[in-house]
Design a protein around this motif. Structure first.
Motif, PDB file in Angstrom:
ATOM      1  N   ARG A 244       5.215   6.328   7.351  1.00 49.52           N
ATOM      2  CA  ARG A 244       5.622   4.923   7.244  1.00 49.52           C
ATOM      3  C   ARG A 244       5.207   4.183   8.511  1.00 49.52           C
ATOM      4  O   ARG A 244       5.473   4.628   9.626  1.00 49.52           O
ATOM      5  CB  ARG A 244       7.132   4.824   7.042  1.00 49.52           C
ATOM      6  CG  ARG A 244       7.609   3.392   6.898  1.00 49.52           C
ATOM      7  CD  ARG A 244       9.083   3.326   6.538  1.00 49.52           C
ATOM      8  NE  ARG A 244       9.697   2.066   6.870  1.00 49.52           N
ATOM      9  CZ  ARG A 244       9.488   0.919   6.215  1.00 49.52           C
ATOM     10  NH1 ARG A 244       8.683   0.903   5.192  1.00 49.52           N
ATOM     11  NH2 ARG A 244      10.083  -0.198   6.592  1.00 49.52           N
ATOM     12  N   ARG A 245       4.530   3.066   8.319  1.00 48.51           N
ATOM     13  CA  ARG A 245       4.064   2.246   9.436  1.00 48.51           C
ATOM     14  C   ARG A 245       4.522   0.813   9.226  1.00 48.51           C
ATOM     15  O   ARG A 245       4.534   0.319   8.106  1.00 48.51           O
ATOM     16  CB  ARG A 245       2.532   2.271   9.524  1.00 48.51           C
ATOM     17  CG  ARG A 245       1.908   3.650   9.616  1.00 48.51           C
ATOM     18  CD  ARG A 245       2.385   4.460  10.810  1.00 48.51           C
ATOM     19  NE  ARG A 245       2.008   3.902  12.078  1.00 48.51           N
ATOM     20  CZ  ARG A 245       0.987   4.307  12.814  1.00 48.51           C
ATOM     21  NH1 ARG A 245       0.222   5.285  12.394  1.00 48.51           N
ATOM     22  NH2 ARG A 245       0.734   3.725  13.962  1.00 48.51           N
ATOM     23  N   GLU A 246       4.936   0.165  10.290  1.00 46.64           N
ATOM     24  CA  GLU A 246       5.327  -1.243  10.223  1.00 46.64           C
ATOM     25  C   GLU A 246       4.536  -2.001  11.280  1.00 46.64           C
ATOM     26  O   GLU A 246       4.467  -1.582  12.437  1.00 46.64           O
ATOM     27  CB  GLU A 246       6.822  -1.404  10.459  1.00 46.64           C
ATOM     28  CG  GLU A 246       7.287  -2.811  10.167  1.00 46.64           C
ATOM     29  CD  GLU A 246       8.804  -2.929  10.078  1.00 46.64           C
ATOM     30  OE1 GLU A 246       9.296  -4.037  10.362  1.00 46.64           O
ATOM     31  OE2 GLU A 246       9.458  -1.947   9.709  1.00 46.64           O
ATOM     32  N   LEU A 247       3.936  -3.087  10.854  1.00 47.06           N
ATOM     33  CA  LEU A 247       3.095  -3.894  11.736  1.00 47.06           C
ATOM     34  C   LEU A 247       3.497  -5.357  11.642  1.00 47.06           C
ATOM     35  O   LEU A 247       3.975  -5.807  10.605  1.00 47.06           O
ATOM     36  CB  LEU A 247       1.629  -3.809  11.314  1.00 47.06           C
ATOM     37  CG  LEU A 247       0.956  -2.454  11.273  1.00 47.06           C
ATOM     38  CD1 LEU A 247      -0.422  -2.585  10.638  1.00 47.06           C
ATOM     39  CD2 LEU A 247       0.844  -1.897  12.670  1.00 47.06           C
ATOM     40  N   VAL A 248       3.250  -6.089  12.693  1.00 47.36           N
ATOM     41  CA  VAL A 248       3.310  -7.543  12.652  1.00 47.36           C
ATOM     42  C   VAL A 248       1.870  -7.989  12.815  1.00 47.36           C
ATOM     43  O   VAL A 248       1.221  -7.694  13.827  1.00 47.36           O
ATOM     44  CB  VAL A 248       4.206  -8.120  13.760  1.00 47.36           C
ATOM     45  CG1 VAL A 248       4.145  -9.640  13.758  1.00 47.36           C
ATOM     46  CG2 VAL A 248       5.638  -7.635  13.584  1.00 47.36           C
ATOM     47  N   VAL A 249       1.358  -8.645  11.776  1.00 45.93           N
ATOM     48  CA  VAL A 249      -0.049  -9.041  11.773  1.00 45.93           C
ATOM     49  C   VAL A 249      -0.197 -10.520  11.430  1.00 45.93           C
ATOM     50  O   VAL A 249       0.662 -11.103  10.773  1.00 45.93           O
ATOM     51  CB  VAL A 249      -0.875  -8.210  10.753  1.00 45.93           C
ATOM     52  CG1 VAL A 249      -0.916  -6.748  11.155  1.00 45.93           C
ATOM     53  CG2 VAL A 249      -0.332  -8.361   9.346  1.00 45.93           C
ATOM     54  N   ASP A 250      -1.275 -11.074  11.880  1.00 48.17           N
ATOM     55  CA  ASP A 250      -1.662 -12.419  11.452  1.00 48.17           C
ATOM     56  C   ASP A 250      -1.825 -12.357   9.942  1.00 48.17           C
ATOM     57  O   ASP A 250      -2.348 -11.376   9.408  1.00 48.17           O
ATOM     58  CB  ASP A 250      -2.983 -12.786  12.136  1.00 48.17           C
ATOM     59  CG  ASP A 250      -3.458 -14.174  11.789  1.00 48.17           C
ATOM     60  OD1 ASP A 250      -3.784 -14.398  10.602  1.00 48.17           O
ATOM     61  OD2 ASP A 250      -3.527 -15.023  12.687  1.00 48.17           O
ATOM     62  N   ASN A 251      -1.384 -13.360   9.242  1.00 49.79           N
ATOM     63  CA  ASN A 251      -1.443 -13.365   7.776  1.00 49.79           C
ATOM     64  C   ASN A 251      -2.862 -13.175   7.238  1.00 49.79           C
ATOM     65  O   ASN A 251      -3.033 -12.767   6.104  1.00 49.79           O
ATOM     66  CB  ASN A 251      -0.870 -14.676   7.224  1.00 49.79           C
ATOM     67  CG  ASN A 251       0.601 -14.799   7.492  1.00 49.79           C
ATOM     68  OD1 ASN A 251       1.299 -13.807   7.679  1.00 49.79           O
ATOM     69  ND2 ASN A 251       1.088 -16.021   7.519  1.00 49.79           N
ATOM     70  N   ARG A 252      -3.850 -13.477   8.051  1.00 53.73           N
ATOM     71  CA  ARG A 252      -5.252 -13.379   7.622  1.00 53.73           C
ATOM     72  C   ARG A 252      -5.878 -12.030   7.929  1.00 53.73           C
ATOM     73  O   ARG A 252      -7.060 -11.813   7.650  1.00 53.73           O
ATOM     74  CB  ARG A 252      -6.067 -14.487   8.290  1.00 53.73           C
ATOM     75  CG  ARG A 252      -5.547 -15.889   7.955  1.00 53.73           C
ATOM     76  CD  ARG A 252      -6.098 -16.905   8.905  1.00 53.73           C
ATOM     77  NE  ARG A 252      -5.522 -16.667  10.243  1.00 53.73           N
ATOM     78  CZ  ARG A 252      -5.701 -17.439  11.287  1.00 53.73           C
ATOM     79  NH1 ARG A 252      -6.438 -18.512  11.195  1.00 53.73           N
ATOM     80  NH2 ARG A 252      -5.142 -17.157  12.443  1.00 53.73           N
ATOM     81  N   THR A 253      -5.124 -11.091   8.459  1.00 48.89           N
ATOM     82  CA  THR A 253      -5.650  -9.784   8.831  1.00 48.89           C
ATOM     83  C   THR A 253      -5.929  -8.958   7.586  1.00 48.89           C
ATOM     84  O   THR A 253      -5.054  -8.768   6.741  1.00 48.89           O
ATOM     85  CB  THR A 253      -4.649  -9.024   9.733  1.00 48.89           C
ATOM     86  OG1 THR A 253      -4.400  -9.814  10.890  1.00 48.89           O
ATOM     87  CG2 THR A 253      -5.163  -7.660  10.125  1.00 48.89           C
ATOM     88  N   THR A 254      -7.152  -8.471   7.476  1.00 41.37           N
ATOM     89  CA  THR A 254      -7.490  -7.619   6.340  1.00 41.37           C
ATOM     90  C   THR A 254      -6.846  -6.254   6.512  1.00 41.37           C
ATOM     91  O   THR A 254      -6.492  -5.843   7.625  1.00 41.37           O
ATOM     92  CB  THR A 254      -9.015  -7.441   6.203  1.00 41.37           C
ATOM     93  OG1 THR A 254      -9.504  -6.752   7.364  1.00 41.37           O
ATOM     94  CG2 THR A 254      -9.725  -8.764   5.994  1.00 41.37           C
ATOM     95  N   LEU A 255      -6.724  -5.545   5.414  1.00 36.63           N
ATOM     96  CA  LEU A 255      -6.232  -4.168   5.484  1.00 36.63           C
ATOM     97  C   LEU A 255      -7.156  -3.340   6.368  1.00 36.63           C
ATOM     98  O   LEU A 255      -6.694  -2.515   7.156  1.00 36.63           O
ATOM     99  CB  LEU A 255      -6.134  -3.568   4.069  1.00 36.63           C
ATOM    100  CG  LEU A 255      -5.645  -2.138   3.986  1.00 36.63           C
ATOM    101  CD1 LEU A 255      -4.264  -1.967   4.620  1.00 36.63           C
ATOM    102  CD2 LEU A 255      -5.626  -1.679   2.529  1.00 36.63           C
ATOM    103  N   LEU A 256      -8.454  -3.564   6.263  1.00 35.45           N
ATOM    104  CA  LEU A 256      -9.425  -2.847   7.102  1.00 35.45           C
ATOM    105  C   LEU A 256      -9.118  -3.052   8.582  1.00 35.45           C
ATOM    106  O   LEU A 256      -9.039  -2.088   9.350  1.00 35.45           O
ATOM    107  CB  LEU A 256     -10.845  -3.333   6.786  1.00 35.45           C
ATOM    108  CG  LEU A 256     -11.955  -2.840   7.710  1.00 35.45           C
ATOM    109  CD1 LEU A 256     -12.078  -1.324   7.664  1.00 35.45           C
ATOM    110  CD2 LEU A 256     -13.276  -3.495   7.339  1.00 35.45           C
TER     111      LEU A 256
END
Length: 172
Positions: free
Chosen positions: A15-27
């Motif tokens: 299980r991983r939790e990230l805070v990302v920019d909404n435009r961040t691709t899964l890649l």
């Protein structure tokens, strides 16, 4: 205006939790945030397949989907299939049949190959499936069609077909 979102998913069983920019691709989430660099950025337009991963058992071009769209999903990358000394059968078959040359496309090819065999096993037809009333079968034509979204600039296609055929346990 908040352009970041928290997203949680399982990557290779963890299980991983990230805070990302909404435009961040899964890649980019996999490569830049989780440092899983086996998944390659080829064209960044969904045309080459180098970024193929499996999401909930289905192959996905990770450059074409946003990380925030995968809340709760199970993602498998090349790192999750096997490891040195304990290769996935598809990885071992690619090595045995020399299914790579430069190796850049290989992670995407292998992830796609694993998913292709699952699609055939689930009797999901392709564009070249001759008889929709019969069980799907592993043939060179089926493999080539199903793998057509994964480009190998070195041209190792016949070796890739041989590797997939071996793992399927049939003659294509």
């Amino acid at each position: 205006m908040n352009l970041s979102t928290s997203v949680a998913f399982a990557v290779n069983g963890e299980r991983r939790e990230l805070v990302v920019d909404n435009r961040t691709t899964l890649l980019d989430a996999l490569r830049e945030h989780l440092h899983l660099t086996g998944t390659k950025k080829g064209c960044d337009h969904g045309q080459c397949g180098a970024c193929t991963v499996m999401v909930d058992g289905r192959r996905v071009n990770s450059c074409l989907t946003l990380a925030v769209m995968h809340e709760g999903d199970e993602i498998i990358t090349i790192e999750g299939l096997g490891a040195p000394g304990s290769l996935h059968p598809m990885q071992a078959a690619f090595v045995k049949h020399d299914g790579f040359q430069c190796g850049y496309c290989t992670p995407g090819q292998i992830c796609s190959s694993v998913a292709v065999l699952e699609e055939i096993k689930a009797n999901i037809p392709s564009h070249v499936t001759a008889d929709l009333t019969a069980p799907a079968s592993v043939t060179a034509t089926e493999i080539r069609e199903r793998m057509s979204g994964n480009i190998c600039r070195c041209g190792a296609y016949s070796n890739i077909v041989d590797a997939i055929t071996e793992v399927a346990g049939t003659k294509a």
